[in-house]
Design an enzyme around this catalytic site. Sequence first.
Site, short mmCIF file in Angstrom:
data_model
loop_
_atom_site.label_atom_id
_atom_site.label_comp_id
_atom_site.label_asym_id
_atom_site.label_seq_id
_atom_site.Cartn_x
_atom_site.Cartn_y
_atom_site.Cartn_z
CB SER A 30 -0.88 0.06 1.26
OG SER A 30 -1.94 -0.81 1.15
CG HIS A 61 -2.43 -2.07 -3.71
ND1 HIS A 61 -1.49 -3.04 -3.49
CD2 HIS A 61 -2.86 -1.68 -2.50
CE1 HIS A 61 -1.36 -3.22 -2.19
NE2 HIS A 61 -2.18 -2.41 -1.56
CG HIS A 83 -4.58 -7.52 -0.20
ND1 HIS A 83 -4.54 -6.56 -1.20
CD2 HIS A 83 -3.61 -7.18 0.68
CE1 HIS A 83 -3.58 -5.69 -0.93
NE2 HIS A 83 -3.00 -6.05 0.20
CE1 TYR A 85 -8.31 -5.96 0.93
CE2 TYR A 85 -6.58 -6.75 2.41
CZ TYR A 85 -7.05 -5.83 1.48
OH TYR A 85 -6.25 -4.79 1.10
CD GLU A 86 -7.51 -7.04 -3.45
OE1 GLU A 86 -7.71 -6.26 -4.39
OE2 GLU A 86 -6.40 -7.56 -3.22
CB ALA A 113 0.86 -0.36 4.96
CG MET A 209 -5.25 -6.87 6.74
SD MET A 209 -6.62 -5.82 6.19
CE MET A 209 -6.95 -4.89 7.69
CB SER A 210 -0.33 -8.36 2.53
OG SER A 210 0.67 -7.57 3.14
CG ASN A 233 -2.25 1.75 11.83
OD1 ASN A 233 -1.95 1.40 10.68
ND2 ASN A 233 -2.75 0.91 12.71
CG HIS A 244 -6.97 2.26 3.16
ND1 HIS A 244 -5.93 1.37 3.35
CD2 HIS A 244 -6.93 2.60 1.85
CE1 HIS A 244 -5.29 1.18 2.20
NE2 HIS A 244 -5.87 1.92 1.27
N1 HPA Z 1 -4.01 -3.78 11.00
C1 HPA Z 1 -3.97 -4.57 9.91
N2 HPA Z 1 -3.43 -4.20 8.76
C2 HPA Z 1 -2.92 -2.95 8.70
C3 HPA Z 1 -2.93 -2.08 9.79
C4 HPA Z 1 -3.52 -2.51 11.00
O1 HPA Z 1 -3.57 -1.79 12.02
N3 HPA Z 1 -2.34 -0.92 9.38
C5 HPA Z 1 -1.97 -1.11 8.08
N4 HPA Z 1 -2.31 -2.34 7.66
#
Ligand code: HPA
Length: 269
Positions: A30, A61, A83, A85-86, A113, A209-210, A233, A244
Amino acid sequence: MSLLENIRVTQAFLESKGIEKPEFGLILGSGLGELAEEIDNAIVIDYADIPNWGQSTVVGHAGKLVFGDLAGRKVLALQGRFHFYEGNPLETVTFPVRVMKALGCEGVIVTNAAGGIGFGPGTLMAITDHINMTGQNPLIGENLEEFGPRFPDMSNAYTPAYRETAHAVAQKLGIKLDNGVYIGVTGPTYETPAEIRAFKTLGADAVGMSTVPEVIVAAHSGLKVLGISAITNFAAGFQSELNHAEVVAVTEQIKEDFKGLVKAILAEL
Ligand code: HPA
């Protein structure tokens, strides 16, 4: 067609476009895809034009494959990954890694990320190891013997020598690079604060998530791996809310360091 046949078809297609003998694969997470714009003598192919390839649907992306020269190395970069989740099967998520191996890559640099569990926004973290919290494994199903064994060793999935190079380069550039364990979840929800407390207890330093599926497939076939997380974050419970837009905004701030670091690492690998 079988997975192996699909890999061969895609390999032949990319070779017919002039993509030959990449040394390193780059999977850009990302907001980190800009690095691919610095590739010289670039051959750029839209994901939509590549047989057996998935489609990228996430903001940040781009959905392009870029082959060419970066820091004196031949690289095959993915601007945007797939991903789970997609709605992609893990075979699709990890297909580019299979193709990187088939084309002859020695190693892959996998970036993402991630939310920090302890680490704060703006941190760059070299992944030392991962915890697969997805409940899935991309190697379930028939084993591709041509690529690797049925029961792959994951003891050194994140190649220690690559990480040592990354740290030496970071130090030379004056960029702070931490070490940590990445815990991979499916998403698309961010985690609950209780999940993050649990993950902290489990020994995780970052959550995302990747990456986990791609690194499992890389390790299976003996590809060397450098994983780098850009912490965007504090994970849930450590800051008031998650979104996001913040992930993209923070990546925007650290991407110059990130790009400089990855290029300098490539030159030294
Ligand atoms: N959790 C999951 N995936 C992420 C996060 C998060 O806090 N930040 C960026 N990708």
